[in-house]
Structures are given as C-alpha cells and as structure tokens.
Motif scaffolding. Structure first.
Motif, short mmCIF file in Angstrom:
data_model
loop_
_atom_site.label_atom_id
_atom_site.label_comp_id
_atom_site.label_asym_id
_atom_site.label_seq_id
_atom_site.Cartn_x
_atom_site.Cartn_y
_atom_site.Cartn_z
N ALA A 100 -12.27 -14.51 -6.56
CA ALA A 100 -11.10 -14.94 -6.03
C ALA A 100 -10.38 -13.95 -5.35
CB ALA A 100 -10.16 -15.73 -7.11
N ILE A 101 -10.76 -12.59 -5.49
CA ILE A 101 -9.89 -11.50 -5.15
C ILE A 101 -10.33 -11.13 -3.75
CG2 ILE A 101 -9.49 -8.99 -5.76
CD1 ILE A 101 -9.94 -9.78 -8.85
N THR A 102 -9.44 -10.76 -2.93
CA THR A 102 -9.51 -10.43 -1.68
C THR A 102 -9.23 -8.90 -1.44
OG1 THR A 102 -9.33 -12.19 -0.48
CG2 THR A 102 -9.16 -10.19 0.81
N VAL A 103 -10.00 -7.88 -1.28
CA VAL A 103 -9.48 -6.50 -1.04
C VAL A 103 -9.83 -5.92 0.33
CG1 VAL A 103 -10.20 -4.00 -1.89
CG2 VAL A 103 -10.75 -6.06 -3.33
N GLU A 138 -6.22 4.94 5.43
CA GLU A 138 -7.22 5.55 5.49
C GLU A 138 -7.62 6.05 4.08
OE1 GLU A 138 -7.43 9.14 8.26
OE2 GLU A 138 -6.00 8.10 9.42
N TRP A 139 -6.79 5.96 3.28
CA TRP A 139 -6.83 6.67 1.67
C TRP A 139 -6.69 5.42 0.80
CZ3 TRP A 139 -2.73 8.05 4.97
CH2 TRP A 139 -1.36 7.64 4.52
N ALA A 140 -6.49 4.12 1.24
CA ALA A 140 -6.30 3.25 0.06
C ALA A 140 -6.90 1.90 0.49
CB ALA A 140 -4.62 3.27 -0.10
N GLU A 141 -6.84 1.12 -0.75
CA GLU A 141 -7.12 -0.28 -0.21
C GLU A 141 -6.16 -1.01 -1.17
OE1 GLU A 141 -11.22 -0.88 -1.44
OE2 GLU A 141 -10.70 -1.29 -3.42
N ARG A 142 -5.84 -2.22 -1.11
CA ARG A 142 -5.09 -3.23 -1.65
C ARG A 142 -5.92 -4.44 -2.35
NH1 ARG A 142 0.59 -1.26 -0.86
NH2 ARG A 142 0.51 0.53 0.19
N ALA A 143 -5.37 -5.21 -3.08
CA ALA A 143 -6.10 -6.44 -3.31
C ALA A 143 -5.01 -7.47 -3.77
CB ALA A 143 -6.74 -6.35 -4.65
N PHE A 144 -5.50 -8.69 -3.55
CA PHE A 144 -4.41 -9.91 -3.85
C PHE A 144 -5.65 -11.10 -4.32
CE2 PHE A 144 -5.32 -10.35 0.81
CZ PHE A 144 -5.73 -11.75 0.97
N CYS A 145 -4.97 -11.91 -4.79
CA CYS A 145 -5.70 -13.26 -5.31
C CYS A 145 -5.70 -14.28 -4.27
CB CYS A 145 -4.86 -13.74 -6.71
SG CYS A 145 -5.82 -15.18 -7.18
N GLY A 146 -6.80 -14.56 -4.04
CA GLY A 146 -7.23 -15.58 -2.97
C GLY A 146 -6.56 -16.95 -3.46
N TRP A 180 -3.38 -4.87 -6.95
CA TRP A 180 -3.52 -3.71 -7.15
C TRP A 180 -3.42 -2.89 -5.71
CZ3 TRP A 180 -8.49 -6.09 -8.61
CH2 TRP A 180 -9.52 -5.92 -7.82
N TYR A 181 -3.30 -1.33 -6.05
CA TYR A 181 -3.33 -0.50 -5.09
C TYR A 181 -4.45 0.39 -5.69
CZ TYR A 181 -2.21 3.86 -2.56
OH TYR A 181 -2.52 5.01 -1.79
N ARG A 182 -5.53 0.73 -4.85
CA ARG A 182 -6.46 1.84 -5.18
C ARG A 182 -6.56 2.94 -4.29
NH1 ARG A 182 -12.68 1.18 -4.36
NH2 ARG A 182 -13.50 2.98 -5.50
#
Length: 122
Positions: free
Chosen positions: A36-39, A44-52, A59-61
């Motif tokens: 269910a997670i969309t990333v 350039e230096w980060a990704e984020r995720a949310f629940c679909g 989160w922030y990575r």
C-alpha cells in the motif's frame, strides 16, 4: 525510537504536510504493508512515502545514508519528547511559531553541515 522530534521548516515539507515536518527516528525500523506504500523521489537527495490506502504521509528518507524519519503524528508518543533541532528556519512562514527552545539552523547552514560531512548536492 529516539526521545526527540526533528522539525523541518523547508518549503518542500510545508507543501507536503501543510506546515512543518515533525519526524522521529530510531536505530532500526520495520515496515509492514508495503503493497500500500507509494515512495517517490522528492529531491536529488531524498524520497518520501505515503500510504495509498489512507493517504497518510509516512516518512522522509535521506538517500545518501538511507536513514528514515517517520512523521511523529503516526505514533502515540510518550510524555517528555523534546525537539532535537529545527532546520531550514529561514523558510518558516510567519504564521506559526514553536515555543520550545531548540537548536535552529538555516537552509544554508544545513547544507554546509551536510557538505562538511562529505555529502554533495547537485
């Protein structure tokens, strides 16, 4: 989980959550429900995720280290949590203030700190 919250006031976090980002981190984490997670790559230096399924931001990575911080609002945090630091304070809008005292860094100070640690940004 570490007993403090990190606060980010950057414009990207404001767009992502409507105001500042408050994140918690720890030494390890376990992710469930990955289907269910969309990333997505947010910079350039980060990704984020949310629940679909429910739409919650998750989160922030930070990609150079792989470390994640999770939105503090996802957890029932015990009393006593403090603020480790606030970053990108130069981008904070005038319409809110956080009263708890904590170290504060501007965007250029955050980038300089990361570059001094050996990270490079586009």
């Amino acid at each position: 989980m570490h007993p403090e919250v990190d606060i980010c006031h950057c414009a990207m976090c404001q767009r992502w959550g409507g105001a500042f980002y408050a994140g918690v981190k720890g030494d390890a984490c376990e992710i469930a429900g990955e289907a269910a997670i969309t990333v997505y790559r947010s910079s350039e230096w980060a990704e984020r995720a949310f629940c679909g399924t429910c739409g919650s931001n998750l989160w922030y990575r930070f990609l150079p280290t792989g470390s994640r911080s999770f939105l503090a609002g996802l957890f029932d945090l015990p009393p006593g949590f403090g603020i480790e630091r606030q970053i990108f304070v130069d981008e904070k809008p005038d319409w809110y203030d956080i009263l708890q005292q904590s170290p504060m860094l501007t965007g250029p100070e955050c980038v300089a700190e990361a570059e001094a640690a050996g990270f490079t940004f586009g």
